[in-house]
Structure formats: structure tokens, C-alpha cells
Design a protein around this motif. Structure first.
Motif, PDB file in Angstrom:
ATOM      1  N   ILE A 216       0.361  59.491  47.739  1.00 42.35           N
ATOM      2  CA  ILE A 216       1.380  59.415  46.700  1.00 42.35           C
ATOM      3  C   ILE A 216       1.730  60.831  46.256  1.00 42.35           C
ATOM      4  N   PRO A 217       3.000  61.152  46.051  1.00 39.01           N
ATOM      5  CA  PRO A 217       3.344  62.477  45.528  1.00 39.01           C
ATOM      6  C   PRO A 217       2.746  62.689  44.140  1.00 39.01           C
ATOM      7  N   ASP A 218       2.319  63.898  43.869  1.00 36.12           N
ATOM      8  CA  ASP A 218       1.757  64.201  42.556  1.00 36.12           C
ATOM      9  C   ASP A 218       2.799  64.026  41.457  1.00 36.12           C
ATOM     10  N   ASN A 219       4.095  64.149  41.822  1.00 36.51           N
ATOM     11  CA  ASN A 219       5.156  64.013  40.815  1.00 36.51           C
ATOM     12  C   ASN A 219       5.795  62.635  40.833  1.00 36.51           C
ATOM     13  N   ALA A 220       5.063  61.634  41.336  1.00 36.80           N
ATOM     14  CA  ALA A 220       5.596  60.270  41.402  1.00 36.80           C
ATOM     15  C   ALA A 220       5.605  59.614  40.030  1.00 36.80           C
ATOM     16  N   TYR A 221       6.329  58.533  39.941  1.00 32.24           N
ATOM     17  CA  TYR A 221       6.364  57.671  38.754  1.00 32.24           C
ATOM     18  C   TYR A 221       4.937  57.339  38.327  1.00 32.24           C
ATOM     19  N   GLY A 222       4.608  57.603  37.075  1.00 29.84           N
ATOM     20  CA  GLY A 222       3.237  57.498  36.604  1.00 29.84           C
ATOM     21  C   GLY A 222       2.559  56.166  36.887  1.00 29.84           C
ATOM     22  N   PRO A 223       3.199  55.018  36.613  1.00 31.75           N
ATOM     23  CA  PRO A 223       2.537  53.746  36.895  1.00 31.75           C
ATOM     24  C   PRO A 223       2.216  53.527  38.371  1.00 31.75           C
ATOM     25  N   ASN A 224       2.962  54.124  39.279  1.00 34.94           N
ATOM     26  CA  ASN A 224       2.616  54.067  40.709  1.00 34.94           C
ATOM     27  C   ASN A 224       1.236  54.685  40.920  1.00 34.94           C
ATOM     28  N   LYS A 225       1.008  55.826  40.291  1.00 32.06           N
ATOM     29  CA  LYS A 225      -0.285  56.508  40.413  1.00 32.06           C
ATOM     30  C   LYS A 225      -1.392  55.719  39.713  1.00 32.06           C
ATOM     31  N   GLU A 226      -1.076  55.148  38.546  1.00 28.16           N
ATOM     32  CA  GLU A 226      -2.096  54.399  37.817  1.00 28.16           C
ATOM     33  C   GLU A 226      -2.497  53.125  38.550  1.00 28.16           C
ATOM     34  N   LEU A 227      -1.562  52.490  39.232  1.00 27.43           N
ATOM     35  CA  LEU A 227      -1.885  51.323  40.045  1.00 27.43           C
ATOM     36  C   LEU A 227      -2.894  51.696  41.119  1.00 27.43           C
ATOM     37  N   ALA A 228      -2.706  52.853  41.747  1.00 28.37           N
ATOM     38  CA  ALA A 228      -3.643  53.312  42.779  1.00 28.37           C
ATOM     39  C   ALA A 228      -5.003  53.636  42.179  1.00 28.37           C
ATOM     40  N   ARG A 229      -5.018  54.269  41.014  1.00 29.19           N
ATOM     41  CA  ARG A 229      -6.277  54.684  40.384  1.00 29.19           C
ATOM     42  C   ARG A 229      -7.110  53.493  39.912  1.00 29.19           C
ATOM     43  N   ASN A 230      -6.453  52.412  39.608  1.00 27.85           N
ATOM     44  CA  ASN A 230      -7.146  51.286  38.983  1.00 27.85           C
ATOM     45  C   ASN A 230      -7.249  50.072  39.905  1.00 27.85           C
ATOM     46  N   GLU A 231      -6.220  49.241  39.951  1.00 28.59           N
ATOM     47  CA  GLU A 231      -6.317  48.009  40.737  1.00 28.59           C
ATOM     48  C   GLU A 231      -6.604  48.271  42.208  1.00 28.59           C
ATOM     49  N   LEU A 232      -5.844  49.163  42.832  1.00 31.02           N
ATOM     50  CA  LEU A 232      -6.057  49.399  44.264  1.00 31.02           C
ATOM     51  C   LEU A 232      -7.450  49.962  44.526  1.00 31.02           C
ATOM     52  N   ALA A 233      -7.881  50.887  43.678  1.00 30.07           N
ATOM     53  CA  ALA A 233      -9.226  51.450  43.846  1.00 30.07           C
ATOM     54  C   ALA A 233     -10.282  50.355  43.707  1.00 30.07           C
ATOM     55  N   GLY A 234     -10.063  49.423  42.788  1.00 32.54           N
ATOM     56  CA  GLY A 234     -11.009  48.327  42.606  1.00 32.54           C
ATOM     57  C   GLY A 234     -11.069  47.395  43.795  1.00 32.54           C
ATOM     58  N   TRP A 235     -10.041  47.389  44.612  1.00 37.66           N
ATOM     59  CA  TRP A 235     -10.001  46.548  45.808  1.00 37.66           C
ATOM     60  C   TRP A 235     -10.451  47.311  47.053  1.00 37.66           C
ATOM     61  N   GLY A 236     -10.946  48.536  46.864  1.00 43.33           N
ATOM     62  CA  GLY A 236     -11.450  49.302  47.998  1.00 43.33           C
ATOM     63  C   GLY A 236     -10.382  50.065  48.756  1.00 43.33           C
ATOM     64  N   ILE A 237      -9.216  50.241  48.148  1.00 42.96           N
ATOM     65  CA  ILE A 237      -8.128  51.015  48.757  1.00 42.96           C
ATOM     66  C   ILE A 237      -8.131  52.398  48.125  1.00 42.96           C
ATOM     67  N   THR A 238      -8.265  53.426  48.930  1.00 36.05           N
ATOM     68  CA  THR A 238      -8.336  54.788  48.410  1.00 36.05           C
ATOM     69  C   THR A 238      -6.945  55.418  48.396  1.00 36.05           C
ATOM     70  N   HIS A 239      -6.839  56.536  47.694  1.00 33.45           N
ATOM     71  CA  HIS A 239      -5.560  57.232  47.592  1.00 33.45           C
ATOM     72  C   HIS A 239      -5.789  58.726  47.445  1.00 33.45           C
ATOM     73  N   ARG A 240      -4.760  59.469  47.749  1.00 29.61           N
ATOM     74  CA  ARG A 240      -4.737  60.908  47.480  1.00 29.61           C
ATOM     75  C   ARG A 240      -3.336  61.263  46.997  1.00 29.61           C
ATOM     76  N   PHE A 241      -3.274  62.324  46.188  1.00 29.31           N
ATOM     77  CA  PHE A 241      -1.989  62.843  45.745  1.00 29.31           C
ATOM     78  C   PHE A 241      -1.681  64.115  46.527  1.00 29.31           C
ATOM     79  N   TYR A 242      -0.433  64.237  46.956  1.00 29.23           N
ATOM     80  CA  TYR A 242      -0.030  65.434  47.689  1.00 29.23           C
ATOM     81  C   TYR A 242       1.142  66.109  46.980  1.00 29.23           C
ATOM     82  N   ASP A 243       1.387  67.350  47.317  1.00 27.54           N
ATOM     83  CA  ASP A 243       2.493  68.127  46.743  1.00 27.54           C
ATOM     84  C   ASP A 243       3.759  67.810  47.532  1.00 27.54           C
ATOM     85  N   ALA A 244       4.677  67.076  46.933  1.00 26.06           N
ATOM     86  CA  ALA A 244       5.882  66.655  47.645  1.00 26.06           C
ATOM     87  C   ALA A 244       6.763  67.824  48.046  1.00 26.06           C
TER      88      ALA A 244
END
Length: 396
Positions: A107-135
Motif C-alpha cells: 500500500i502506498p504510504d500516502n494512501a487513504y487512511g482507512p485503507n491502511k487501517e484495514l490492513a493493520r487491523n482486520e487483514l493482519a488478524g486474518w494472517g495477511i501481511t502488508h508493507r507501505f511503500y513510497d509511491a
């Protein structure tokens, strides 16, 4: 001989009258249904909701929602569209349909905040990892990709800070590694650039769009869309969409259908007004950085010029870091025509202050920021409102 009058309880429900066919008007009809009536058992068993060849249940589509889906697909340059209850739901549908435990998304570091929060919370809880990159650095995306990476999100322009990335370079990197690319295309709205034809044979796989913004245009509808060009990918999303039970209300679909014909006019008007107000702000001594991708000096302006033919009526002002955040808040409170509220692209102009430090892993600016969304007011009045608020808050 008298005919017995039918009992109203039955007659009003099973009335035999059907209006004649052939009625046509500028706006499509509004069909509301949970239950859909079948003429016989054979029809019930034969109808296929997946291909829009028939109606089976309100959640799977009505003439109203099918019409809106087809028009959004045309707007985006795609072939298939799914409607969901909000822009954030369009992002969630993509993630939930395409990712499983052990997968990774970027996910871009400058993405829509809830997109990032979804990854940090629900997706992480389901075993899906994420990283932020510089767009703004394609090498950052390339370095972040691992064998587990299954999906790359793009956003143009970046949320709040409005950086415009080199979409072609980012898509090319993902393509070379066989990774799906999803774009949050709310800013572009299908008007500013073609997500499914970026040039050089490049295109995104999925366009997510908050119809809440420009397609609605009224500040009174919540809805999102997910558009694709690949049938197999569409069906994968469609089955997940069905299993999660996502649908939209007929009156909301009607509101978006009514607003769509004026979308290009509204986008152009808010683009012109936004550029004029942004240029006025660029000349103010309190401003450290003007963030509007269509204006020279804004991060990624050269990419915007290469990709786009228009820009949303949205920009941000970074104030001199020596100005206290409390004074910026006082300025926003002093605005009269600009209202304080989230979202954008409606008829009323909006202003929201943001603290960048908590929004980015690598904030590029230190000063306080205010994002302006242009409505449909006279731009001279908006300039005058900005000017009086600067004076009222002691910033002028």
C-alpha cells in the motif's frame, strides 16, 4: 346479477392491472426489491444472476442497479462493475476477495487512511501481511515485493498530500512480477485519466471508486464501485460480493444515476475553481508548500502532466512550520463559506486541518496542513472567504 366485490386485502396485493410497456424518460426507473417474482419453476431454476441475463433476488441486482453498474463501467473504461455501500467497502471487497492467510499486499504510504487501517487491523488478524511503500519512488515498490506479494494498491493523487505518482512505472513493476494492481481512482473519477489505458500498453487490473464523491456530487450518498476488464477476475470479486451480502439501496442508485450526466461539467468547473484558488494561496506568505498536482512545484506534477487531462477540485496548503497549529485551527473556524467536514466533490466547499506527523511513516513536511475541497460556489467568494479568515485568525 351482481359480482361480489373482491376483498381489499387480497385485491390490492394481487391486482391484475399491469401498465403498458414502452414508457421511456430521461431518467431510468427505480426498482426496489428483495423478492423477485418468477413466472414459473423452470424460470426460477434457469435464471443466471452472474451474467445479468435475469433477475433472481434484489441483492443480486435490479434494472436500476444493473443500469448504474453499466454506466460506471463505461465511465471507468472497464467492462464490469460491482456496487458496494461505500468507497471503503470497495477497497475491502478487493482485499477480502483476493487475499488469504500468508499473502501480502503493498500500500502506498500516502494512501487513504482507512485503507491502511484495514490492513493493520482486520487483514493482519486474518494472517495477511502488508508493507507501505513510497509511491513517489518506483524503486521503493520494487524493493518491497516478495514472493508472498499478491496485490499492489495505487492511489493517484495521494490522499491529503496530493502527490501524483508515476503510474506507468509502478504498474510496469507489478506486471513484470505477475502481481495484481488495484487503483483507488476516486480522485480521477474516470475523467482525469484512463485507469485501464495508461499508455505504453499498461493498465490497472481493478479500479475502486468512491461514488460518494464525484459520481454522486450531492454530498448525500454513500456508495462505492469496483470495476474490472477481466471476466475471471470480475467473477472472483462477484462471488465474494455475493457471499458477503453487499448491496446498495435503489434510491441511492437513483441519485447517482441522476447525477452522472452532469459529472463532466461539475468536474471541469471544480477543477477550474480549484486551480484558481490554489494559485491565490500559492502567493500567500504564510504558505510553505502548495499541494495541487496540476500546478508546477507540487510533488509529481510532471507525472500528472504526463498522465492526465484534468484534475479534481481538491488541494492542500502546508503552512509555515513557525505558525502554531492552534492558529491554523482558528483560521479554519473563521471560514464562513468553507464548511468543516470530511469527503469532497459535493456542492459545498469544505476545509479540514490535518496533522501530517500521525498520517505518514515518512512525513515530508513539518507545518500544519489544510485540505480544501471546492464546491460549486463562485470562486471569487471563496477567495474572499479565505482572505477574511486569515485576517480574523491573525494570520494576515
Amino acid at each position: 346479477m351482481t359480482t361480489k366485490k373482491a376483498d381489499p386485502a387480497t385485491a390490492l396485493i394481487h391486482h391484475p392491472y399491469h401498465p403498458p410497456q414502452g414508457f421511456e424518460a430521461p431518467q431510468p426507473g427505480v426498482f426496489k426489491a428483495s423478492t423477485v417474482i418468477f413466472p414459473n419453476v423452470a424460470a426460477l431454476r434457469a435464471r443466471n444472476w452472474k451474467s445479468k441475463s435475469g433477475y433472481t433476488y434484489g441483492l443480486h441486482g435490479t434494472p436500476t442497479t444493473f443500469t448504474l453498474e453499466e454506466r460506471i463501467a463505461t465511465l471507468e473504461g472497464g467492462l464490469q462493475t460491482l456496487l458496494v455501500p461505500s468507497g471503503l467497502a470497495s477497497i475491502a471487497l478487493v482485499d477480502m476477495a483476493l487475499l488469504k492467510a500468508g499473502d501480502e499486499l503493498l500500500i502506498p504510504d500516502n494512501a487513504y487512511g482507512p485503507n491502511k487501517e484495514l490492513a493493520r487491523n482486520e487483514l493482519a488478524g486474518w494472517g495477511i501481511t502488508h508493507r507501505f511503500y513510497d509511491a513517489m519512488d518506483p524503486a521503493s515498490l520494487a524493493a518491497a515485493i516478495t514472493p508472498a506479494t499478491k496485490l499492489v494498491w495505487l492511489e493517484a493523487a495521494g490522499s491529503v498530500t496530493m502527490e501524483f505518482p508515476d503510474l506507468r512505472a509502478l504498474v510496469r513493476i507489478a506486471r513484470e512480477r505477475g502481481i495484481l494492481v488495484a487503483l483507488d481512482n476516486t480522485w480521477g473519477a474516470g475523467i482525469a485519466f484512463d485507469a485501464f489505458d495508461l499508455g505504453e500498453g499498461l493498465a490497472v487490473d481493478i479500479s475502486a471508486h468512491a461514488l460518494t464523491k464525484y459520481p454522486s456530487g450531492g454530498g448525500d450518498v454513500l456508495m462505492g464501485a469496483v470495476t474490472t476488464r477481466d471476466e475471471a477476475l470480475h467473477l472472483k470479486l462477484k462471488f465474494a460480493h455475493m457471499r458477503m451480502g453487499w448491496g446498495v439501496g435503489a434510491n441511492d442508485a437513483e441519485a447517482v444515476l441522476r447525477a452522472l450526466p452532469s459529472l463532466p461539467l461539475r468536474y471541469a468547473a471544480q477543477d477550474a475553481a480549484g486551480r484558481r484558488l490554489a494559485q491565490w494561496w500559492a502567493a500567500q506568505p504564510q504558505v510553505a508548500q502548495l499541494l495541487h498536482p496540476a500546478l508546477p512545484g507540487s510533488p509529481g506534477h510532471e507525472h500528472w502532466a504526463s498522465h492526465c487531462r484534468a484534475a479534481a477540485g481538491l488541494f492542500s496548503v502546508v503552512f509555515d512550520e513557525r505558525i502554531a497549529a492552534e492558529r491554523i485551527d482558528a483560521f479554519v473556524d473563521a471560514l464562513r463559506l468553507f464548511k468543516l467536514g470530511y469527503s469532497w466533490a459535493g456542492p459545498v466547499s469544505l476545509a479540514v486541518p490535518y496533522a501530517l506527523g500521525g498520517m505518514r511513516e515518512r512525513p515530508a513536511w513539518k507545518g500544519a496542513l489544510v485540505r480544501f475541497s471546492l464546491g460549486l460556489e463562485n470562486v471569487d467568494d471563496l477567495i474572499a472567504d479565505s482572505e477574511q479568515a486569515l485576517k480574523a485568525s491573525g494570520l494576515a
